[in-house]
Design an enzyme around this catalytic site. Structure first.
Site, mmCIF file in Angstrom:
data_model
loop_
_atom_site.group_PDB
_atom_site.id
_atom_site.type_symbol
_atom_site.label_atom_id
_atom_site.label_comp_id
_atom_site.label_asym_id
_atom_site.label_seq_id
_atom_site.Cartn_x
_atom_site.Cartn_y
_atom_site.Cartn_z
ATOM 1 N N HIS A 13 36.457 36.286 36.222
ATOM 2 C CA HIS A 13 37.668 36.716 36.879
ATOM 3 C C HIS A 13 38.074 38.275 36.504
ATOM 4 C CE1 HIS A 13 41.599 35.397 39.061
ATOM 5 N NE2 HIS A 13 41.641 36.740 38.774
ATOM 6 N N HIS A 15 38.889 41.894 39.038
ATOM 7 C CA HIS A 15 39.013 42.748 40.219
ATOM 8 C C HIS A 15 38.296 43.933 39.949
ATOM 9 C CE1 HIS A 15 41.683 39.664 42.094
ATOM 10 N NE2 HIS A 15 41.982 39.557 40.980
ATOM 11 N N HIS A 193 42.654 32.157 44.007
ATOM 12 C CA HIS A 193 43.784 32.386 43.168
ATOM 13 C C HIS A 193 44.804 31.607 43.841
ATOM 14 C CE1 HIS A 193 41.946 36.451 42.203
ATOM 15 N NE2 HIS A 193 43.153 36.864 41.676
ATOM 16 N N GLU A 196 49.519 31.002 40.195
ATOM 17 C CA GLU A 196 49.863 32.143 39.155
ATOM 18 C C GLU A 196 51.285 32.359 39.436
ATOM 19 O OE1 GLU A 196 48.253 35.781 40.292
ATOM 20 O OE2 GLU A 196 48.633 36.845 38.568
ATOM 21 N N ASP A 274 41.234 39.812 34.349
ATOM 22 C CA ASP A 274 41.958 40.100 35.700
ATOM 23 C C ASP A 274 41.888 41.562 36.325
ATOM 24 O OD1 ASP A 274 43.025 38.925 37.780
ATOM 25 O OD2 ASP A 274 44.911 38.684 36.887
ATOM 26 N N ASP A 275 42.709 42.249 35.281
ATOM 27 C CA ASP A 275 42.859 43.941 35.894
ATOM 28 C C ASP A 275 43.072 44.629 34.486
ATOM 29 O OD1 ASP A 275 43.127 43.565 38.997
ATOM 30 O OD2 ASP A 275 44.535 42.282 38.065
HETATM 31 N N1 ADE Z 1 44.621 41.328 42.784
HETATM 32 C C1 ADE Z 1 44.617 41.919 41.630
HETATM 33 N N2 ADE Z 1 45.169 41.332 40.700
HETATM 34 C C2 ADE Z 1 45.603 40.148 41.111
HETATM 35 C C3 ADE Z 1 46.504 39.120 40.510
HETATM 36 N N3 ADE Z 1 46.616 39.102 39.207
HETATM 37 N N4 ADE Z 1 46.607 38.090 41.309
HETATM 38 C C4 ADE Z 1 46.576 38.217 42.620
HETATM 39 N N5 ADE Z 1 45.806 39.056 43.183
HETATM 40 C C5 ADE Z 1 45.374 40.098 42.295
HETATM 41 ZN ZN ZN Z 2 43.101 38.019 39.868
#
Ligand code: ADE
Ligand code: ZN
Length: 331
Positions: A13, A15, A193, A196, A274-275
């Site tokens: 996971h 992006h 997703h 969250e 994630d990011d």
């Molecule tokens: N796009 C990038 N990061 C995300 C996240 N944590 N939740 C949903 N969409 C995303």
């Molecule tokens: Zn994500």
């Protein structure tokens, strides 16, 4: 525990655009005279107040990724960083919305550039990349259909899955069923997703309305123990992102993150970033923080990496190859 840094890791996971280091985006903005100074703090990090602000900053950063060549450079930069954390296999969300706006011909060109960068990264850094095509929920179901067509047309060895990201509070997952059906019929595996920013019912919707075999985050299933049991029994895999959740304020600390309890209850948990530059994390840091929070040792991390590989959407040959890498390290 130093060895954690070296352990081979499997990430499911991430992006791709969310892996862009801020200095990389700043450099592109300068090259192209795009004014996005407002998305950076003085120290050069990304500036956002909450998740919804994060989405805006993310989209502003993406305006600098103007063509396939930019995605080639992005892919190399992201994979080099992941490999430095010990990641040997990465499944990454790719968004046709940011790669040609849903135009199929353009998408193929962006994808070609991403795959070329992936081949170079595999040779140079020993990391394997696969893609999960991902519509953006707050762009709406119509745009998602266009994205699903891009996904279906390019499904294969590299594009292995279909997911959905973006603002979980926008619309209902079942509004995207058409797109998910199309992706599934093209042979793509499904993740989404959910759980969250919304609670257990959203996780149920991902599983029941979209047929997700993995859930992105899914962490708030913890608010309904019957659901946690069901997820464990059915072997649904959760792509947990503890550092992301802590950075965005869903949980106050790693210690307070439900990953520990979910693991103890037999849920198939996986560890993801994630990011990462947005949330000041890396896979190596996630491991270190989880070790500190739950006293997890190498055995636990090896088991979780194996769970992630089993749940990967790639072909059997790729899995066998990655498994050898894990086994050589873990014994
Ligand atoms: N796009 C990038 N990061 C995300 C996240 N944590 N939740 C949903 N969409 C995303
Ligand atoms: Zn994500």
């Amino acid at each position: 525990m130093n060895n954690l840094n070296q352990m081979p890791k499997v990430e499911l996971h991430l992006h791709l655009e969310g892996g862009a280091p801020p200095a990389f985006i700043k450099g592109l903005a300068r090259e192209k005279s795009i004014d996005i100074a407002g998305i950076f703090n003085e120290d050069g990090s990304y500036r956002f107040a909450d998740f919804w602000d994060f989405l805006k900053v993310y989209e502003a950063a993406c305006t600098t990724l103007t063509g396939p060549q930019e995605f080639y450079r992005l892919t190399l930069a992201v994979l080099e960083e992941s490999a430095a954390s010990g990641v040997v296999y990465s499944e990454t969300f790719l968004s046709p919305d940011f790669c040609g706006g849903g135009d199929l011909g353009a998408w193929r060109e962006y994808l070609h550039a991403i795959e070329e960068a992936a081949a170079k990264a595999e040779a140079d850094f020993g990391i394997t990349l696969r893609g999960i095509v991902t519509p953006i929920r707050h762009f709406g179901p119509e745009k998602a259909r266009v994205v699903a067509r891009c996904a279906a047309e390019t499904a294969g060895r590299f594009i292995t899955g279909f997911g959905i990201g973006g603002d979980e509070k926008s619309g209902a997952l079942k509004d995207f069923s058409w797109s998910f059906d199309m992706a599934r019929e093209a042979g793509l595996r499904i993740t989404a997703h959910a759980g969250e920013w919304k609670g257990p019912d959203e996780v149920r919707a991902a599983i029941n309305d979209l047929g997700a075999e993995r859930v992105g985050h899914g962490v708030r299933a913890i608010e309904d123990m019957a659901l946690v049991e069901e997820i464990a029994e059915r072997g649904i895999v959760l792509e947990l992102c503890p550092g992301s959740n802590v950075a965005l304020g869903i949980y106050p600390s790693f210690r307070a993150h439900p990953i520990g309890e979910m693991y103890d209850r037999g849920v198939k948990v996986t560890i993801n970033t994630d990011d990462p530059p947005f949330f000041h994390t890396t896979m190596a840091r996630e491991y270190e923080m989880l070790h500190q929070a739950f006293d997890w040792d190498e055995g636990v991390f090896a088991k979780i990496a194996r769970t992630a590989l089993d749940a990967a959407f790639c072909d059997a040959d790729t899995k066998t190859r990655i498994l050898k890498t894990l086994e050589q390290a873990h014994g």
